[in-house]
Design an enzyme around this catalytic site. Structure first.
Site, PDB file in Angstrom:
ATOM      1  N   GLU A 181       0.815  -1.225   0.000  1.00  0.00           N
ATOM      2  CA  GLU A 181       0.000   0.000   0.000  1.00  0.00           C
ATOM      3  C   GLU A 181       0.851   1.280   0.000  1.00  0.00           C
ATOM      4  O   GLU A 181       0.738   2.120   0.910  1.00  0.00           O
ATOM      5  CB  GLU A 181      -0.976  -0.022   1.178  1.00  0.00           C
ATOM      6  CG  GLU A 181      -1.965  -1.180   1.074  1.00  0.00           C
ATOM      7  CD  GLU A 181      -2.993  -1.225   2.196  1.00  0.00           C
ATOM      8  OE1 GLU A 181      -2.867  -0.472   3.174  1.00  0.00           O
ATOM      9  OE2 GLU A 181      -3.931  -2.039   2.089  1.00  0.00           O
ATOM     10  N   GLU A 303      -4.964  -8.414  -0.697  1.00  0.00           N
ATOM     11  CA  GLU A 303      -5.797  -8.381   0.502  1.00  0.00           C
ATOM     12  C   GLU A 303      -7.233  -8.142   0.058  1.00  0.00           C
ATOM     13  O   GLU A 303      -7.483  -7.353  -0.860  1.00  0.00           O
ATOM     14  CB  GLU A 303      -5.399  -7.227   1.441  1.00  0.00           C
ATOM     15  CG  GLU A 303      -4.017  -7.311   2.039  1.00  0.00           C
ATOM     16  CD  GLU A 303      -3.727  -6.116   2.957  1.00  0.00           C
ATOM     17  OE1 GLU A 303      -4.679  -5.385   3.335  1.00  0.00           O
ATOM     18  OE2 GLU A 303      -2.544  -5.905   3.280  1.00  0.00           O
TER      19      GLU A 303
END
Length: 571
Positions: A181, A303
Site C-alpha cells: 500500500e 488483501e
C-alpha cells in the site's frame, strides 16, 4: 492493513457522494467485458497460488515481537493447518522498520531475519506458495520520500539488498512484493505524477536489486503494487507504464479491495448488499481485468475483506456479508485474478486452529470451486402475539437448485412445510408456528436450505416485538441506553439535531457508522453511543432513530450539555 490504519472516511465520503450523483452500472454492464485470460508461465504461477491467506498482524506488527498485536507466536502447526484448509499460498506481511539499524548500513536484526526465514521455510515445506514484503514501512517512513528522497531510497534499497541476499536460493515458489500500500503522504488519496514517479522509482530499484542478487532471484516472481494498491484507472495505467519499462516476464501486479466503503463499514444506510455495492465490484475488477489481465499482466488481489471487520465481524449483517463474499470471489476468479484473504486474527483462531465464523469460511471455500445460492435475506421475523404468516423469500440461485429444506438435520416436507416456485421459497405458516411455539424472544430455530451445489444457506427464525429503550444519563465517555431488544437486532442508527441538520461524525449523512458511533450489546441489553460520536455532536438535543432488522423503527433523544448526556424515550 490493521485496525488503526484505514483512516479513509473523508476520501470515501467524497466517493460516496459522487456515487450518489453518477448513474450506477446497468444490469447489462455486470456481464463485464468478454473474458479471455492470456496464457503465460507467470499467469499459470499466479493461478497456482489460488486461493491465498494473509498472516496478518504478526510480523507486520510494530511492537516488540510478532505477538505484540494480539496474535500468538507462529507455529509450524498453524502453517500446516492453513495448507490443510485448501489454501495454496500465504502472504507474510513484514514490517522491517524497527528491526533495522542506523545508516548507512541499516542492518536488519539477524535474529528477526532468521525467524522470518524459519516461517518461510515452514510454508514452503507445507507446499504453499509464499509472498513476503515491506509492509507498514510504507506509512512509517517510505511515505516521507517526497521530502527525504535520498534517505528513504537508501534505506529501502538496503532492506531489499539484505532480504534478497538472504532468500536468493529459496524456491521460486517464494515471491517478493516491493511494498505494501505505497503512499507518499500522511493520509490517503495522494494523486499526481510526483506520486507515480516515486512509486516507479521504488519498484524499479527493487527490481534491479533483486535481479542482480543472483541465485533464483534472477527469475523470481516479483509483485508490484499500484499507488496505495488502489484500482482507480490512473493508478492502473501508471503501473502498466512501469511494467512496460521493466520488460520482465516474471512480474505480477497487485491491488487490494475492501468493498464499497459505505457497505464495508455500514454507514449512510448501506446495510445490504445492494446494486451499488455489487456494481463497485463489477466496475473495479472490470478495470483491473481490462487494463492488466487482458494485456498479459497477471494480478493478485493481495488483501480483501470488509473494513468493518477491523472493529468486529458483526458490523455487517451475516447474510449480507455472505452475499458480498460469494459474488466478489465469483467475479474476480472469472477474470483470472488470484485472491488472498486478509486475516489479522478475526477469521482463524490461531490458538484453537478453528474458524471463528464457520459459515463464512464455508462460503469462501465453496466459492473457490463455483457459485453458491443465496437469498434476499437470512432472517425470518415473526411478531410475537400476531397471527403467523407464510414467509415468502426470493432466492438468488446462481445456477443452482434447491434440493431440500432442513431443521435440526431433519428434512422438511415439500408442499406441506414449504414450497418452491422458480426462485421463490415459501416457508409455511404452519411450520413456523410449530418452530416458535415457545413464544420465546429471539432465534427459535435455524432452517438450512440445501442446494445441488455450493454452500448451504441458513435462515434464522426469530420471534420479536418492538424494542424498548429506557431513559438514562451518563457522560460523553460513558453513555449506554438500556434496551430490551425483545428478540430484534439493530441494523443502523440515524442522528439529527432537533433544530435541523445531521449530527455526529460524517455529517454528510444522517446514518452513522456502525461500531464507530454506536454499538448494540445483546448480552448486556444496551446500545452504546461512543466517545467518537459525542466528540462531533454540538450541545443541544439530538434525535436518534434506530432501525431494526425486523423493520421496526424506534426514536430516542439525547441532550448534550458539555460532557453530560441525558437520554429520553421519544414522546
Amino acid at each position: 492493513m490493521h485496525s488503526s490504519k484505514k483512516l479513509i472516511s473523508i476520501i470515501m465520503s467524497v466517493t460516496l457522494l459522487l456515487a450518489m450523483i453518477l448513474p450506477s452500472a446497468s444490469a447489462a454492464s455486470q456481464e463485464g467485458p468478454a473474458i479471455a485470460i492470456p496464457k503465460s508461465k507467470i499467469q499459470s504461477y499466479v493461478e497456482a497460488m489460488q486461493p491465498g491467506w494473509n498472516l496478518g498482524n504478526t510480523f507486520d506488527a510494530t511492537g516488540v515481537d510478532e505477538t505484540s498485536w494480539g496474535n500468538p507466536r507462529v507455529t509450524k502447526q498453524l502453517i500446516k493447518h492453513i495448507a490443510s484448509q485448501g489454501y495454496k499460498s500465504i502472504r507474510i506481511p513484514i514490517t522491517w522498520d524497527h528491526r533495522m539499524g542506523e545508516a548507512p548500513d541499516y542492518t536488519i536484526d539477524p535474529a528477526f531475519l532468521d525467524r522470518v526465514e524459519e516461517v518461510v521455510d515452514w510454508s514452503l515445506d507445507a507446499g504453499l506458495y509464499v509472498m513476503i514484503n515491506l509492509h507498514h514501512d510504507s506509512w512509517l517512513w517510505v511515505n516521507r520520500m517526497g521530502s527525504e528522497h535520498d534517505v528513504v531510497l537508501a534505506r529501502y534499497n538496503a532492506a531489499w539488498t539484505q532480504i534478497a541476499e538472504r532468500f536468493k536460493n529459496e524456491s521460486k515458489k517464494l515471491s517478493f512484493e516491493s511494498i505494501n500500500e505505497p503512499r507518499f503522504s500522511d493520509g490517503w488519496g495522494g494523486n499526481g505524477e510526483d506520486n507515480f514517479a516515486m512509486l516507479h522509482e521504488l519498484n524499479a530499484s527493487f527490481h534491479e536489486i533483486v535481479r542482480a542478487s543472483g541465485g533464483n532471484n534472477s527469475e523470481r516472481p516479483l509483485v508490484l503494487p499500484t499507488l496505495e494498491t488502489n484500482a482507480n484507472q490512473d493508478r492502473l495505467d501508471a503501473l502498466v507504464d512501469t511494467f512496460a519499462g521493466l520488460n520482465d516476464p516474471n512480474l505480477i501486479a497487485t491491488v487490494h479491495y475492501y468493498g464499497f466503503w459505505p457497505f464495508s463499514v455500514n454507514i449512510a444506510g448501506f446495510t445490504r448488499f445492494n446494486e451499488e455495492t455489487k456494481n463497485d465490484i463489477v466496475q473495479t475488477f472490470d478495470r483491473v481485468y481490462t487494463t492488466l489481465v487482458a494485456k498479459g499482466i497477471p494480478v493478485i488481489l493481495g488483501e480483501y475483506g470488509l473494513l468493518g471487520f477491523d472493529k468486529n465481524t458483526g458490523t455487517i449483517e451475516q447474510g449480507e456479508k455472505l452475499k458480498f463474499f460469494e459474488y466478489l470471489l465469483h467475479y474476480i476468479q472469472e477474470r483470472g485474478i488470484t485472491h488472498m484473504l486478509w486475516d489479522n486474527g478475526q477469521h482463524l483462531d490461531r490458538s484453537q486452529l478453528k474458524w471463528n465464523d464457520p459459515q463464512l469460511h464455508g462460503m469462501l471455500k465453496a466459492s473457490w470451486k463455483g457459485r453458491s445460492a443465496t437469498a434476499e435475506t437470512d432472517l425470518i421475523y415473526l411478531a410475537k402475539g400476531e397471527k403467523t404468516q407464510d414467509a415468502v423469500i426470493k432466492l438468488e440461485l446462481n445456477g443452482n437448485r434447491l434440493t431440500a429444506l432442513r431443521h435440526n438435520g431433519k428434512t422438511l416436507r415439500k408442499g406441506t412445510d414449504y414450497s418452491v416456485e422458480g426462485d421463490i421459497l415459501t416457508v409455511k405458516a404452519s411450520l413456523l408456528s410449530k418452530l416458535t411455539a415457545s413464544g420465546a424472544y429471539g432465534e427459535n430455530a435455524e432452517l438450512t436450505a440445501d442446494f445441488n451445489k455450493g454452500e448451504d444457506w441458513m435462515f434464522d427464525v426469530i420471534v420479536y416485538s418492538t424494542p424498548e429503550l429506557q431513559n438514562t444519563a451518563g457522560t460523553t465517555s460513558d453513555f449506554s441506553i438500556p434496551t430490551a431488544f425483545n428478540g430484534d437486532r439493530l441494523a443502523t442508527m440515524e442522528a439529527v439535531y432537533a433544530a435541523g441538520g445531521n449530527a455526529g461524525p460524517q455529517n454528510w449523512t444522517s446514518f452513522k457508522e456502525f461500531a464507530y458511533a454506536f454499538s448494540p450489546s445483546y448480552d448486556t441489553n444496551e446500545i452504546k453511543l461512543t466517545q467518537n460520536f459525542f466528540n462531533e455532536v454540538n450541545d443541544g438535543e439530538v434525535v436518534l432513530t434506530f432501525h431494526f432488522w425486523s423493520g421496526k423503527i424506534v426514536e430516542y433523544t439525547v441532550t448534550k450539555t458539555g460532557t453530560t448526556i441525558v437520554g429520553a424515550v421519544a414522546e
